[in-house]
Design an enzyme around this catalytic site. Structure first.
Site, PDB file in Angstrom:
ATOM      1  CG  ASP A 145      -7.535  10.293  -6.372  1.00 56.73           C
ATOM      2  OD1 ASP A 145      -8.394  10.751  -7.145  1.00 56.73           O
ATOM      3  OD2 ASP A 145      -6.875  11.000  -5.604  1.00 56.73           O
ATOM      4  CG  ASN A 180      -9.488  13.132 -11.326  1.00 54.29           C
ATOM      5  OD1 ASN A 180      -9.593  14.359 -11.235  1.00 54.29           O
ATOM      6  ND2 ASN A 180      -9.860  12.316 -10.349  1.00 54.29           N
ATOM      7  CG  ASP A 184      -1.853   1.096   1.342  1.00 48.96           C
ATOM      8  OD1 ASP A 184      -2.893   0.925   2.009  1.00 48.96           O
ATOM      9  OD2 ASP A 184      -1.603   2.152   0.731  1.00 48.96           O
ATOM     10  CB  SER A 186      -2.636   4.798 -16.595  1.00 49.04           C
ATOM     11  OG  SER A 186      -2.715   6.208 -16.689  1.00 49.04           O
ATOM     12  CB  THR A 187      -2.275  -0.354 -14.369  1.00 44.05           C
ATOM     13  OG1 THR A 187      -2.139  -0.238 -12.941  1.00 44.05           O
ATOM     14  CG2 THR A 187      -0.991   0.043 -15.052  1.00 44.05           C
ATOM     15  N   GLY A 218      -9.673   3.887  -6.186  1.00 42.23           N
ATOM     16  CA  GLY A 218      -8.329   3.325  -6.261  1.00 42.23           C
ATOM     17  C   GLY A 218      -7.319   3.988  -5.342  1.00 42.23           C
TER      18      GLY A 218
HETATM   19  N1  APR Z   1      -1.402   1.660  -2.972  1.00 43.11           N
HETATM   20  C1  APR Z   1      -0.780   1.471  -4.162  1.00 43.11           C
HETATM   21  N2  APR Z   1      -1.423   1.217  -5.310  1.00 43.11           N
HETATM   22  C2  APR Z   1      -2.772   1.145  -5.251  1.00 43.11           C
HETATM   23  C3  APR Z   1      -3.505   1.347  -4.057  1.00 43.11           C
HETATM   24  C4  APR Z   1      -2.754   1.626  -2.881  1.00 43.11           C
HETATM   25  N3  APR Z   1      -3.352   1.835  -1.699  1.00 43.11           N
HETATM   26  N4  APR Z   1      -4.835   1.218  -4.344  1.00 43.11           N
HETATM   27  C5  APR Z   1      -4.925   0.914  -5.655  1.00 43.11           C
HETATM   28  N5  APR Z   1      -3.689   0.862  -6.201  1.00 43.11           N
HETATM   29  C6  APR Z   1      -3.295   0.541  -7.574  1.00 43.11           C
HETATM   30  C7  APR Z   1      -4.264  -0.274  -8.392  1.00 43.11           C
HETATM   31  O1  APR Z   1      -4.142  -1.656  -8.073  1.00 43.11           O
HETATM   32  C8  APR Z   1      -3.751   0.028  -9.795  1.00 43.11           C
HETATM   33  O2  APR Z   1      -2.722  -0.894 -10.143  1.00 43.11           O
HETATM   34  O3  APR Z   1      -3.167   1.752  -8.282  1.00 43.11           O
HETATM   35  C9  APR Z   1      -3.117   1.424  -9.667  1.00 43.11           C
HETATM   36  C10 APR Z   1      -3.819   2.521 -10.442  1.00 43.11           C
HETATM   37  O4  APR Z   1      -5.216   2.282 -10.403  1.00 43.11           O
HETATM   38  P1  APR Z   1      -6.260   3.479 -10.124  1.00 43.11           P
HETATM   39  O5  APR Z   1      -6.125   3.908  -8.719  1.00 43.11           O
HETATM   40  O6  APR Z   1      -7.580   3.024 -10.622  1.00 43.11           O
HETATM   41  O7  APR Z   1      -5.704   4.697 -11.020  1.00 43.11           O
HETATM   42  P2  APR Z   1      -5.767   4.918 -12.600  1.00 43.11           P
HETATM   43  O8  APR Z   1      -5.936   3.657 -13.358  1.00 43.11           O
HETATM   44  O9  APR Z   1      -4.583   5.796 -12.889  1.00 43.11           O
HETATM   45  O10 APR Z   1      -7.125   5.750 -12.791  1.00 43.11           O
HETATM   46  C11 APR Z   1      -7.158   7.051 -12.258  1.00 43.11           C
HETATM   47  O11 APR Z   1      -9.176   6.600 -11.074  1.00 43.11           O
HETATM   48  O12 APR Z   1      -9.322   6.725  -8.817  1.00 43.11           O
HETATM   49  C12 APR Z   1      -9.584   7.408  -9.975  1.00 43.11           C
HETATM   50  O13 APR Z   1      -9.435   9.735  -9.394  1.00 43.11           O
HETATM   51  C13 APR Z   1      -8.775   8.672 -10.080  1.00 43.11           C
HETATM   52  O14 APR Z   1      -9.921   9.437 -12.018  1.00 43.11           O
HETATM   53  C14 APR Z   1      -8.727   8.858 -11.561  1.00 43.11           C
HETATM   54  C15 APR Z   1      -8.601   7.437 -12.083  1.00 43.11           C
END
Ligand code: APR
Length: 173
Positions: free
Chosen positions: A35, A25, A11, A122-123, A33
């Site tokens: 964020d 975003n 995490d 972005s994944t 996620g």
């Molecule tokens: N620590 C590390 N990585 C994390 C955590 C955490 N606590 N929680 C989730 N992730 C990972 C997910 O497993 C994924 O591999 O972060 C990576 C990116 O996923 P997202 O959080 O969905 O971000 P992204 O794909 O860049 O999409 C961004 O999603 O949450 C919204 O506001 C954000 O609109 C934006 C979009």
């Protein structure tokens, strides 16, 4: 190079580095996620600063970065970046994703920070294929570290198993 790069399955809100990067975003609205995890663990001051930044500067362009307080997180600052949404790979996604990593590293170095942690930008919601994203992320960081002497530690923090296994295969650790 690899002695500056490390991989963690965990995490990002629990990493003890100078700065962590948030996959945000363009509007810097709190999403899901990573964020959501950063805002939840860091507290409301982070979102307040993001809102103030957008009021002053407008939307954060994809690939660009801004820095906010870290609130209650065990780090000095949070760098927010807007990763590209995956539209199939022919809309400049790879360059935009590379910019997220390079601009975050540049900003951290400019501020004198020496350690930084990245999620797999972005994944998740944005649908970037994990293997392609990992390759772009590692290439961007490796290339940056060849020219920079400020950043001593870059941590790739993979929350999900799939990303972790991909990075483990790709990183010569
Ligand atoms: N620590 C590390 N990585 C994390 C955590 C955490 N606590 N929680 C989730 N992730 C990972 C997910 O497993 C994924 O591999 O972060 C990576 C990116 O996923 P997202 O959080 O969905 O971000 P992204 O794909 O860049 O999409 C961004 O999603 O949450 C919204 O506001 C954000 O609109 C934006 C979009």
């Amino acid at each position: 190079m690899s002695d500056h790069i490390s991989l963690v399955h965990g995490d990002i809100t629990q990493q003890e580095v100078d700065v962590i990067v948030n996959a945000a975003n363009n509007h810097l609205h709190r999403g899901g996620g990573v964020d959501a995890a950063i805002h939840k663990a860091g507290g409301p001051d982070i979102l307040e600063e993001c809102k103030a930044w957008v009021r002053q500067h407008g939307e954060l362009p994809t690939g660009k970065v801004m820095m906010s307080t870290s609130g209650d997180l065990p780090v000095k600052k949070v760098i927010h970046t807007a990763g590209p949404i995956w539209y199939g790979g022919k809309s400049g996604e790879e360059l935009l994703l590379t910019n997220c990593y390079v601009n975050s590293l540049k900003l951290a170095a400019e501020q004198g920070f020496t350690s930084i942690a990245f999620p797999s930008i972005s994944t998740g919601v944005f649908g970037y294929p994990k293997d392609k994203a990992a390759k772009a992320a590692i290439a961007a960081v490796t290339h940056f570290l060849e020219q920079d002497t400020t950043i001593e530690k870059v941590v790739f923090v993979c929350f999900d198993e799939e990303n972790y296994n991909i990075y483990k295969q790709l990183l010569p650790l």
